[in-house]
Design an enzyme around this catalytic site. Structure first.
Site, short mmCIF file in Angstrom:
data_model
loop_
_atom_site.label_atom_id
_atom_site.label_comp_id
_atom_site.label_asym_id
_atom_site.label_seq_id
_atom_site.Cartn_x
_atom_site.Cartn_y
_atom_site.Cartn_z
N HIS A 176 2.21 109.25 78.68
CA HIS A 176 1.58 110.48 79.16
C HIS A 176 2.06 111.73 78.44
O HIS A 176 1.59 112.83 78.73
CB HIS A 176 1.84 110.61 80.67
N TYR A 182 6.14 98.01 91.08
CA TYR A 182 6.32 97.25 89.84
C TYR A 182 6.64 95.77 90.06
O TYR A 182 6.83 95.03 89.10
CB TYR A 182 7.42 97.90 88.99
N ARG A 235 -0.57 110.67 85.48
CA ARG A 235 -0.51 109.34 84.87
C ARG A 235 -1.89 108.87 84.39
O ARG A 235 -2.01 107.82 83.77
CB ARG A 235 0.02 108.30 85.87
N ASP A 247 0.99 108.77 67.16
CA ASP A 247 0.85 108.90 65.71
C ASP A 247 1.45 107.69 64.99
O ASP A 247 0.87 107.19 64.02
CB ASP A 247 1.57 110.18 65.21
N SER A 250 1.45 98.89 86.70
CA SER A 250 0.73 99.49 87.82
C SER A 250 -0.62 100.03 87.34
O SER A 250 -0.85 100.16 86.14
CB SER A 250 1.56 100.64 88.42
N HIS A 301 0.10 98.48 81.24
CA HIS A 301 0.84 99.11 82.34
C HIS A 301 0.86 98.13 83.50
O HIS A 301 -0.16 97.53 83.82
CB HIS A 301 0.18 100.42 82.79
N ASN A 316 4.13 98.72 76.41
CA ASN A 316 4.09 99.49 77.65
C ASN A 316 4.94 100.72 77.39
O ASN A 316 6.17 100.67 77.46
CB ASN A 316 4.66 98.68 78.82
O1 CA2 Z 1 2.84 100.88 85.33
C1 CA2 Z 1 3.50 100.95 84.29
O2 CA2 Z 1 3.79 99.96 83.62
C2 CA2 Z 1 4.03 102.31 83.81
O3 CA2 Z 1 3.93 102.33 82.39
C3 CA2 Z 1 5.46 102.39 84.27
C4 CA2 Z 1 6.11 103.74 83.98
C5 CA2 Z 1 5.23 104.88 84.45
O4 CA2 Z 1 5.80 106.12 84.01
C6 CA2 Z 1 3.81 104.79 83.94
O5 CA2 Z 1 3.07 105.84 84.48
C7 CA2 Z 1 3.20 103.47 84.35
C8 CA2 Z 1 7.46 103.84 84.66
C9 CA2 Z 1 8.43 102.75 84.33
C10 CA2 Z 1 9.56 102.83 85.28
O6 CA2 Z 1 9.86 101.55 85.70
C11 CA2 Z 1 10.65 101.38 86.79
C12 CA2 Z 1 10.82 100.10 87.23
C13 CA2 Z 1 11.57 99.86 88.33
C14 CA2 Z 1 12.19 100.89 88.99
C15 CA2 Z 1 12.01 102.19 88.57
C16 CA2 Z 1 11.24 102.43 87.45
#
Ligand code: CA2
Length: 178
Positions: free
Chosen positions: A111, A54, A142, A118, A133, A131, A105
Site C-alpha cells: 500500500h 491471518y 488497504r 518499480d 486476507s 494476500h 505478499n
Molecule cells: O492479507 C495479507 O496477506 C496482508 O498482505 C498482510 C499485511 C497487511 O498489511 C496487508 O494489508 C494484507 C500485514 C502482515 C502482518 O502479518 C501479521 C501476522 C500475524 C500477526 C500480526 C501481523
C-alpha cells in the site's frame, strides 16, 4: 531434431518429442524452474497474533505448504521473509536471471511502496501478488496496492491457500510461455 539447452536461459527450449502433456516429464528431466516467494513485513508473526485475520499457521507452515505444492508441480522455491523494504527490493533484483517467476505478499508495503513496484516492473518476470486476507473488505487504506500494477495476477482473501493457487497459476504461465 537437435535441441540445445542454453545454460542460464529461461525458458529452455521445449522438446516436442514429449508431447502435449509433457510438462511434468519435461521438468523432471530439466532442473526444476525456481520460483522466488517473497513475504513482507510482519509476516514472521504469522501464527502468533491476529489468527482471526491471518489464520493459525506459522510462516514455517506456509513455507512447507509452498515447498510441497511446488514439488508436485515440478518447481523449486526460494522462500524468504523480510521486514526491510530495501532487502525485498534487492531480492527482486536477485531473482532476475535466476528465477522463472515471483510470488510476493508485500504485506504493508503493498500500500506504500512505489520502489518495490518499480523493482518488480524492472525485472520482467511473471509476478503473482498474494494476500492472506481480503484487503478489499478491510480498511480503505488497504484497498489499493502499488504492487498490483506489476502483477500478472492478484489473489486475496483465501488464506494460505492463496499461495498454493499462485504456484499453480505461475506453473501454467511458465508452461504457456514455453
Ligand atoms: O492479507 C495479507 O496477506 C496482508 O498482505 C498482510 C499485511 C497487511 O498489511 C496487508 O494489508 C494484507 C500485514 C502482515 C502482518 O502479518 C501479521 C501476522 C500475524 C500477526 C500480526 C501481523
Amino acid at each position: 531434431m537437435h535441441h540445445k539447452f542454453i545454460i542460464g536461459s529461461w525458458p529452455p527450449p521445449r522438446n516436442p518429442a514429449l508431447g502435449r502433456n509433457g510438462a511434468q516429464c519435461y521438468r523432471a528431466m530439466m532442473a526444476a524452474p525456481l520460483v522466488t516467494v517473497l513475504n513482507g513485513p510482519n509476516l514472521n508473526l504469522l501464527g502468533t497474533r491476529q489468527p482471526e485475520i491471518y489464520g493459525a499457521g506459522t510462516l514455517d507452515d506456509l513455507e512447507t505448504l509452498c515447498a510441497e505444492t511446488a514439488e508436485g508441480l515440478g518447481l523449486a522455491i526460494d522462500f524468504r521473509q523480510s521486514n526491510i523494504e530495501g532487502e525485498l527490493i534487492s531480492w527482486v533484483h536477485e531473482a532476475r536471471g535466476r528465477a522463472a517467476g515471483i510470488i510476493i505478499n508485500p504485506a504493508g508495503y503493498s500500500h506504500t511502496s512505489i520502489a518495490l513496484m518499480d523493482a518488480l516492473l524492472a525485472v520482467d518476470l511473471p509476478v503473482i501478488e498474494v494476500h492472506i486476507s481480503n484487503i478489499h473488505t478491510r480498511e480503505a487504506f488497504r484497498h489499493h496496492s502499488y504492487v498490483s500494477r506489476a502483477a500478472q495476477g492478484v489473489i486475496c482473501g483465501l488464506g494460505f491457500a492463496g499461495y498454493r493457487l499462485a504456484l499453480i497459476a505461475l506453473s501454467d504461465i511458465l508452461e504457456e510461455d514455453q
